[in-house]
Design an enzyme around this catalytic site. Sequence first.
Site, PDB file in Angstrom:
ATOM      1  N   GLN A  21     -72.972  13.436  -8.307  1.00  0.00           N
ATOM      2  CA  GLN A  21     -73.433  14.568  -7.017  1.00  0.00           C
ATOM      3  C   GLN A  21     -72.386  15.670  -7.022  1.00  0.00           C
ATOM      4  OE1 GLN A  21     -73.206  11.121  -3.982  1.00  0.00           O
ATOM      5  NE2 GLN A  21     -74.805  12.660  -3.130  1.00  0.00           N
ATOM      6  N   ASN A 154     -71.422   1.287  -4.327  1.00  0.00           N
ATOM      7  CA  ASN A 154     -71.853   1.968  -3.286  1.00  0.00           C
ATOM      8  C   ASN A 154     -73.349   1.540  -2.799  1.00  0.00           C
ATOM      9  OD1 ASN A 154     -71.104   4.417  -1.396  1.00  0.00           O
ATOM     10  ND2 ASN A 154     -73.018   4.911  -2.085  1.00  0.00           N
ATOM     11  N   GLU A 155     -73.323   1.052  -1.572  1.00  0.00           N
ATOM     12  CA  GLU A 155     -74.624   1.078  -0.935  1.00  0.00           C
ATOM     13  C   GLU A 155     -75.725   0.142  -1.515  1.00  0.00           C
ATOM     14  OE1 GLU A 155     -75.934   4.623   0.592  1.00  0.00           O
ATOM     15  OE2 GLU A 155     -74.427   4.721   2.067  1.00  0.00           O
TER      16      GLU A 155
HETATM   17  C1  BGC Z   1     -74.726   7.960  -0.150  1.00  0.00           C
HETATM   18  C2  BGC Z   1     -74.384   9.405  -0.697  1.00  0.00           C
HETATM   19  C3  BGC Z   1     -74.999  10.414  -0.208  1.00  0.00           C
HETATM   20  C4  BGC Z   1     -74.889  10.364   1.603  1.00  0.00           C
HETATM   21  C5  BGC Z   1     -75.962  11.588   1.998  1.00  0.00           C
HETATM   22  C6  BGC Z   1     -75.005   7.995   1.344  1.00  0.00           C
HETATM   23  O1  BGC Z   1     -75.880   6.888   1.756  1.00  0.00           O
HETATM   24  O2  BGC Z   1     -73.651   6.976  -0.377  1.00  0.00           O
HETATM   25  O3  BGC Z   1     -74.372   9.254  -2.159  1.00  0.00           O
HETATM   26  O4  BGC Z   1     -74.841  11.657  -0.526  1.00  0.00           O
HETATM   27  O5  BGC Z   1     -75.596   9.243   1.869  1.00  0.00           O
HETATM   28  O6  BGC Z   1     -77.113  11.307   1.879  1.00  0.00           O
END
Ligand code: BGC
Length: 426
Positions: A21, A154-155
Amino acid sequence: MKSRVKFPRTFLWGTATSAHQVEGGNIYNDWSKFKDPGSRAGQASDFFHHFEADLDLAAELGTNSFRFSVEWSRLEPHCGQRCPQALNYYHRLVDACLDRGLTPFLTLHQFTLPQWIADKGGWLNPETIDAFKSHCEYVADQFADRVAHFVTINEPNVQAGASYLAGLFPPGKRFRPDLADRCQAALLLAHGQVYKALHRVQSTRFPSSPLQVGISPHFISWTKSSWDLAGLVQGIGRQFNRALLDALFTGELKLQTLRRRAPEFKGCLDFIGVNYFMGLPAHLLGALRFMGLARKPVHEATGDNGWPVDSQGFEDILIGLSRDYQKPLYVTENGIADRTDLKRQRYLVEHLAALNRAMGRGADVRAYFHWSLIDNFEWHEGFGPRFGLYEVDYQSQERKARGSAKLYSQLIRQYSAVKEVPCYGQ
Ligand code: BGC
């Protein structure tokens, strides 16, 4: 008037980013070929060349920690070929954090896979788990002498849904709950393997360095709705939030289309990373909106991307997680898309107040990372949503502090120093 609970001196105040990102120039992962060229990350916020100045900004905020991810495809652009320049960059990044008094908080996987892995089926190919484990061992071997906190994945819940239900992430498949569930199961196994591998590396190579390994699901506060007949969406919402955590506690993963026993990974968790952005009504439309399959209304109480603000939900989520799992909580992401910064200041004040109330009610919260330090590439939404405390001009790569940057510094100072002050956002 209610009062604030003092934050412990060891509390980590930080900002969060992720490699693809912000870094720019990541051309060997599955996102770099996904969708049309105009909607790709390209140079992103060129953090790769600006990281020292950006970490200066993070330190100026008064934060004492910084969350970033390492990009697997940068370190290993082709199968088995490691890139020394990339390794050197991450060494410099970790050292630059430490030089500025920022505890490095390292994420091993944030949505991207090397193209050579994606070509072989990505997370649906069982070999990916072993390959990821080897990569993580390599990273730990390089950095666990100086990095004590690792987020494995992550997520995982968003990764699975966005890749195989909503089609927003590579490989862009839609309405395949079976594949989404297989992906989540693979991410659970990957987490478990990596958890054990990292602890092995630490105990053999760096026995005197502390190590904490966690996972960061995306949590949504699902508010009850009379449209949710028989509580169906509420049930799916709970599963979205908690299926993987439950599996790490019970040894059994229960998803819509799949059951998987994994007793070997029971207890493989030192902390729970909490990514929290929004509350949603528990009805079908709420769920479809989250998946980007129905239009999101944008109004005062939402971010620019339509995510509804719900700070009370943040408190509820923290309390619920703390009560049910009894593990330290690290808020690894919390923030709002707000180009004009008109809503972010209130969002910050209210969410920190909610976090503080949760701590006052006994939740063991040890960190808060604001998403994000700088504007960045927002996946399928491109460069539209602006989450940064610092605005980025993508032409000149100049950074400009938003009002919220100053406010965040003030709030950190107040929360760290003052014993009891009036509480906003009640
Ligand atoms: C993610 C990020 C993302 C953010 C805002 C989160 O769910 O981990 O990578 O930038 O949301 O969209």
